[in-house]
Enzyme design. Sequence first.
Site, PDB file in Angstrom:
ATOM      1  N   TYR A 191      37.495  32.383  33.961  1.00 33.64           N
ATOM      2  CA  TYR A 191      36.988  32.486  32.584  1.00 33.64           C
ATOM      3  C   TYR A 191      36.452  31.143  32.061  1.00 33.64           C
ATOM      4  CZ  TYR A 191      37.113  33.017  27.512  1.00 33.64           C
ATOM      5  OH  TYR A 191      36.778  33.017  26.181  1.00 33.64           O
ATOM      6  N   VAL A 261      30.353  29.531  21.281  1.00 38.20           N
ATOM      7  CA  VAL A 261      30.751  28.411  20.415  1.00 38.20           C
ATOM      8  C   VAL A 261      30.034  27.094  20.764  1.00 38.20           C
ATOM      9  CG1 VAL A 261      33.007  29.297  19.679  1.00 38.20           C
ATOM     10  CG2 VAL A 261      32.840  27.916  21.765  1.00 38.20           C
TER      11      VAL A 261
HETATM   12  N1  GLU Z   1      35.446  29.356  26.029  1.00 42.37           N
HETATM   13  C1  GLU Z   1      35.536  29.658  24.615  1.00 42.37           C
HETATM   14  C2  GLU Z   1      36.941  30.096  24.277  1.00 42.37           C
HETATM   15  O1  GLU Z   1      37.529  30.790  25.048  1.00 42.37           O
HETATM   16  C3  GLU Z   1      34.551  30.725  24.302  1.00 42.37           C
HETATM   17  C4  GLU Z   1      34.524  31.107  22.848  1.00 42.37           C
HETATM   18  C5  GLU Z   1      33.159  31.467  22.341  1.00 42.37           C
HETATM   19  O2  GLU Z   1      32.143  30.963  22.808  1.00 42.37           O
HETATM   20  O3  GLU Z   1      33.088  32.261  21.427  1.00 42.37           O
HETATM   21  O4  GLU Z   1      37.465  29.767  23.260  1.00 42.37           O
END
Ligand code: GLU
Length: 309
Positions: A191, A261
């Site tokens: 992930y 994000v």
């Molecule tokens: N890698 C980020 C997280 O897990 C992704 C969140 C996003 O881009 O909304 O918090």
Amino acid sequence: MDDLQALVDDIHREIAAHTERGKVADYIPQLAAVDPAHFGIAVATVDGREFVAGNADTPFSIQSVSKVFTLTLALGTVGDRLWNRVGREPSGTPFNSIVQLELEHGKPRNPFINAGAIAVADVLLAGHRPKEAIGEIVQFVRFLAGDETIVIDDRVARSETETGFRNFALAQFMRSFGKLDHPAEHVLGVYFHHCALAMTCRQLAHSGLFLAAGGRNPATGRTVVSRDRARRINALMLTCGHYDGSGDFAYRVGLPGKSGVGGGILAIAPGRASVAVWSPGLNRNGNSLLGSLALEMLAQRTGWSIFGA
Ligand code: GLU
């Protein structure tokens, strides 16, 4: 709209004049260092044209935009069985919420909230070591974009691995409900790495073209998914692609879209174009403030909203 280049140039100019740019994500230390002044836009049309403005060739962390690609890959692997693992309803909760997961016994609402994307990563891990699953995702994104140069930014992946306590909590929580087949560390390895893919607006727009063109990438001539599947992925992007801001994005922009994000958004104008925008400052829902505004301008001025006549 005849002169799309003039339009993206206008949008770039108008966005540059904004002083309120939102807040750069700082819960992932590597992202906190990104300059909020960046803005890029790329429009790739289904008839093979391309229009860009601003920092359209600067790589940025695509973060949750990558969830569109992992969802596509997982549907290709297990088909509709994926829906036993994750739902298809908007969550109305923040991207990293835990509350709903408890009420719904560890089955995430949709594949685009963090919990849902973690379940998708678990599916992609089946029969693989984490490194292999990550390699397959990178290959798939390169194939979609028609660009072999796309890579993962390892510093971002490491930064999130060291600080992603909430995602570890989500994964362990799901495992406690028997909803993950693999250890949380392995699933999150996959992930965090796909979230850390670094892409430019131009690359991202190309990688979304198959969704604008009924499942086939017109630039490479390769079929990626069936027409029905492309339509359904678009539906999920529209209803779930902006977390608890999905309704507002549909209202203002009216296009399927997925935000991250890192400040990127991939938006799809079915039958017309795939659009990527990037502006690192976020609104309070964690979606790019000026990126959303740029897409609103584009949709309004082209009439590309899926709700318009
Ligand atoms: N890698 C980020 C997280 O897990 C992704 C969140 C996003 O881009 O909304 O918090």
